[in-house]
Design a protein around this motif. Structure first.
Motif, short mmCIF file in Angstrom:
data_model
loop_
_atom_site.label_atom_id
_atom_site.label_comp_id
_atom_site.label_asym_id
_atom_site.label_seq_id
_atom_site.Cartn_x
_atom_site.Cartn_y
_atom_site.Cartn_z
N ALA A 1 65.86 -6.54 57.81
CA ALA A 1 66.67 -5.50 58.45
C ALA A 1 65.75 -4.43 59.05
N ALA A 2 64.69 -4.11 58.30
CA ALA A 2 63.74 -3.12 58.80
C ALA A 2 63.04 -3.64 60.04
N LEU A 3 62.74 -4.92 60.03
CA LEU A 3 62.10 -5.53 61.20
C LEU A 3 63.02 -5.46 62.42
N ASP A 4 64.29 -5.78 62.18
CA ASP A 4 65.25 -5.70 63.29
C ASP A 4 65.34 -4.27 63.82
N ALA A 5 65.30 -3.32 62.90
CA ALA A 5 65.39 -1.92 63.33
C ALA A 5 64.16 -1.54 64.15
N ALA A 6 63.00 -1.96 63.70
CA ALA A 6 61.76 -1.67 64.44
C ALA A 6 61.79 -2.32 65.81
N LEU A 7 62.29 -3.53 65.84
CA LEU A 7 62.38 -4.23 67.14
C LEU A 7 63.35 -3.50 68.05
N ALA A 8 64.36 -2.87 67.47
CA ALA A 8 65.33 -2.14 68.28
C ALA A 8 64.82 -0.76 68.68
N GLY A 9 63.62 -0.39 68.20
CA GLY A 9 63.04 0.89 68.61
C GLY A 9 63.16 1.97 67.57
N ASP A 10 63.60 1.65 66.35
CA ASP A 10 63.75 2.65 65.30
C ASP A 10 62.37 2.93 64.68
N PRO A 11 61.88 4.19 64.76
CA PRO A 11 60.53 4.50 64.28
C PRO A 11 60.48 4.90 62.80
N ALA A 12 61.50 4.49 62.02
CA ALA A 12 61.58 4.91 60.61
C ALA A 12 60.32 4.51 59.85
N ASP A 13 59.91 3.26 60.03
CA ASP A 13 58.69 2.77 59.37
C ASP A 13 57.60 2.72 60.44
N ALA A 14 56.72 3.73 60.39
CA ALA A 14 55.73 3.85 61.46
C ALA A 14 54.79 2.66 61.51
N GLY A 15 54.40 2.19 60.35
CA GLY A 15 53.49 1.04 60.29
C GLY A 15 54.12 -0.20 60.87
N LEU A 16 55.36 -0.45 60.48
CA LEU A 16 56.08 -1.64 60.99
C LEU A 16 56.32 -1.51 62.49
N ALA B 1 54.47 0.07 64.61
CA ALA B 1 53.21 -0.17 65.31
C ALA B 1 52.91 -1.67 65.35
N PHE B 2 53.16 -2.32 64.22
CA PHE B 2 52.94 -3.77 64.16
C PHE B 2 53.82 -4.49 65.19
N VAL B 3 55.08 -4.11 65.24
CA VAL B 3 56.00 -4.73 66.20
C VAL B 3 55.53 -4.48 67.62
N ARG B 4 55.10 -3.26 67.88
CA ARG B 4 54.63 -2.91 69.21
C ARG B 4 53.40 -3.75 69.59
N ASP B 5 52.49 -3.90 68.63
CA ASP B 5 51.27 -4.69 68.90
C ASP B 5 51.60 -6.15 69.18
N VAL B 6 52.49 -6.70 68.36
CA VAL B 6 52.83 -8.12 68.55
C VAL B 6 53.56 -8.30 69.88
N ARG B 7 54.49 -7.41 70.15
CA ARG B 7 55.25 -7.54 71.40
C ARG B 7 54.35 -7.35 72.62
N ALA B 8 53.28 -6.63 72.43
CA ALA B 8 52.34 -6.45 73.54
C ALA B 8 51.69 -7.78 73.92
N GLU B 9 51.71 -8.70 72.99
CA GLU B 9 51.12 -10.02 73.26
C GLU B 9 52.12 -10.97 73.93
N ARG B 10 53.29 -10.44 74.18
CA ARG B 10 54.33 -11.28 74.82
C ARG B 10 53.85 -11.69 76.21
#
Lengths: 177, 377
Positions: free
Chosen positions: B16-31, B33-42
């Protein structure tokens, strides 16, 4: 790159499936997913085109009761990609990577370049099944339910697989200096 | 034991936290950032591919203009149809083949074989020499005959003539005339006149055996001979036996008459008279047998049928293809069609079941094969 409006010829029997809308909303995602799975730019282009071609041909067989249109389309794209992987294995072709960990642009900022290199290395180290589910989640943007539909498994199993892959990827990213 | 189909709460929370991060929720800053980094490899879609896909989408994803090797491969694929096409095609071909094999004899076997237009003669008739008419014959299989005794041979013939409908009465007259000329008799006759479908005639004749060939020759000239059949049967044994029985009975009667003349007592006289009555009956029976056999051998039975021309085409007795023939043909066609369908069903049913089972089994197999591509890496 933005998706321009494309008028896909409408067919009366495909009224249940808005193929044009599906194409417009999924074109880039399908390519990203296929390229992430295959890690081969040229093959990904062929497979992407092939996936849309197959989907268009089979658009009448789409059944909304069995899942979303995106899950259906990505299922077709995944099958095309797996067929490509099998062909590649038979012909033992070595391919170039789109996610080559060393292929970082020289003008990237040092920290950013380092981070991207770490992520690329971690992605490359994933097992194909893990890379598959990560690509579906991060590159294609599918929900867990849709991923389950694409992989042909329960949502729980798909969630478990995704969780393990993400954990592994995060560990790999954190472990790399 | 059935596994629980629910996620571990911890896993569920992290997803659920991953889904939130993917949706742009910055609640977990580390997650995040991780999501942003991985998506940058898209991988971004190449401009060229996007344009090509758009063009193909606009044209309804028609097959791309193929390069030479691809065109050759496509042609090759056309020459080698897929299993999906090939299996039903092979099944259908096998069905047709079996249906032909099974229905072929059915069709040909039930068709009545028509006598050839040329003379159809039984083997025995040809083995009978011309000089055997009512005289000494050498019929195969006949018992040896005592010298001086003539063989008795019964001869029969059957003739089918065709003539145009309006000529049938003339031909019928000719049959009677020819019979008279050879000293024969017309036992029965039946002549029908009318349109082509109904005209016809049939005769049962008796002609002197010694003039049978002459009679057949005359009759054959009256119309077109569709079939001619002759047969013969050696009845010498029966004739000799009847003759001997008659001779013995006559001799016994002569003896009894002598005894009667010499009888002294009423009882003796009565006894001899009773025996005489019995012998008298035996004599009558033997004489009838001899007479019957003599008639059969002295006179040959000839059957003559006159058909209106074209009668053989429709299968009717004497003429053209009538509505009755049409109904019979239609029923026959339906019978054969039903037979072919039944045979086809008998072949297609197991083939269909087998194909269905194979299809059901092939789907998971194909899926496993595809998935194996991921196992190999």
């Amino acid at each position: 790159m933005g998706v321009t409006a494309v008028a896909v010829p409408a067919k009366p029997a495909s009224a249940a499936l808005d193929f044009e809308g599906l194409y417009r909303g999924s074109r880039d995602d399908v390519y990203a997913y296929v390229a992430g799975l295959l890690r081969d730019r040229a093959a990904a282009e062929d497979v992407c085109a092939q996936a849309f071609e197959r989907a268009y041909r089979r658009r009448r067989s789409f059944d909304a009761r069995r899942g979303s249109a995106r899950a259906w389309l990505f299922g077709i794209a995944r099958n095309a990609a797996l067929d490509e992987l099998r062909r590649r294995r038979r012909s033992a072709t070595l391919v170039g990577d789109v996610l080559d960990p060393d292929a970082v642009a020289a003008d990237d900022a040092a920290e950013s370049a380092l981070r991207r290199r770490v992520v690329r290395t971690a992605l490359a180290a994933l097992e194909p099944r893990e890379r598959d589910v990560v690509a579906l989640k991060f590159f294609a943007g599918l929900s867990n339910r849709e991923i389950a539909g694409v992989l042909g498994m329960s949502e729980t199993n798909a969630g478990t697989r995704l969780h393990r892959a993400v954990q592994k990827l995060r560990r790999a990213c954190d472990a790399t200096p | 034991m059935r596994r629980r189909d629910t996620l571990d709460p911890e896993v569920e929370r992290e997803l659920a936290a991953l889904d939130a991060a993917l949706a742009g929720d910055p609640a977990d800053a580390g997650l995040a950032a991780f999501v942003r980094d991985v998506r940058a490899e898209r991988p971004p879609i190449p401009d060229g591919l996007a344009a090509r896909l758009d063009a193909r989408a606009a044209s309804g994803f028609a097959p791309e203009p193929a390069s030479a090797p691809r065109a050759a491969a496509r042609r090759l694929r056309l020459r080698r149809p897929s299993r999906r096409v090939l299996l039903p095609a092979l099944g259908a071909a096998a069905t047709v083949l079996v249906a032909i094999v099974v229905a072929g004899p059915l069709l040909s076997g039930t068709e009545e074989s028509e006598a050839p237009l040329s003379e159809a003669v039984t083997p025995t008739s040809r083995s009978v020499p011309d000089d055997a008419r009512g005289g000494a014959l050498a019929t195969p299989g006949a018992e040896p005959l005592a010298p001086g005794r003539a063989r008795r041979v019964e001869r029969q013939a059957s003739l089918v003539l065709t003539a145009s409908g309006d000529e049938v009465p003339d031909v019928a007259d000719g049959v009677i005339r020819a019979t008279d000329e050879v000293g024969g008799i017309v036992v029965t006759s039946s002549v029908s006149s009318g349109d082509e479908g109904r005209a016809g005639a049939s005769f049962q004749l008796r002609v002197p055996a010694r003039r049978l060939d002459e009679a057949l020759a005359k009759l054959s000239k009256l119309g077109h001979v569709r079939s001619r059949t002759q047969s013969s049967q050696d009845v010498t044994g029966s004739f000799v036996s009847a003759r001997e029985r008659l001779d013995e009975s006559l001799a016994e009667r002569r003896g009894l008459l002598g005894q009667l003349a010499r009888a002294d007592t009423p009882n003796e006289t009565a006894s001899i008279r009773a025996r005489l009555r019995i012998v008298q009956a035996e004599i009558r029976s033997a004489r009838a047998s001899v007479r019957r056999l003599r008639t059969r051998t002295d006179f040959s039975a000839v059957s003559v049928t006159v058909e209106a021309a074209g009668g053989s085409r429709g299968g009717g007795a004497g003429g053209t293809w009538t509505p009755g023939d049409a109904i019979r043909d239609a029923i026959r066609v339906l019978e054969v069609t039903a037979g072919v369908l039944l045979v086809s069903l008998a072949v297609l049913l197991p083939v269909g079941l087998l194909a269905g089972a194979l299809s059901l089994g092939a789907r998971p197999l194909r899926r496993r094969r595809r998935e194996s591509a991921l196992s190999a890496g």
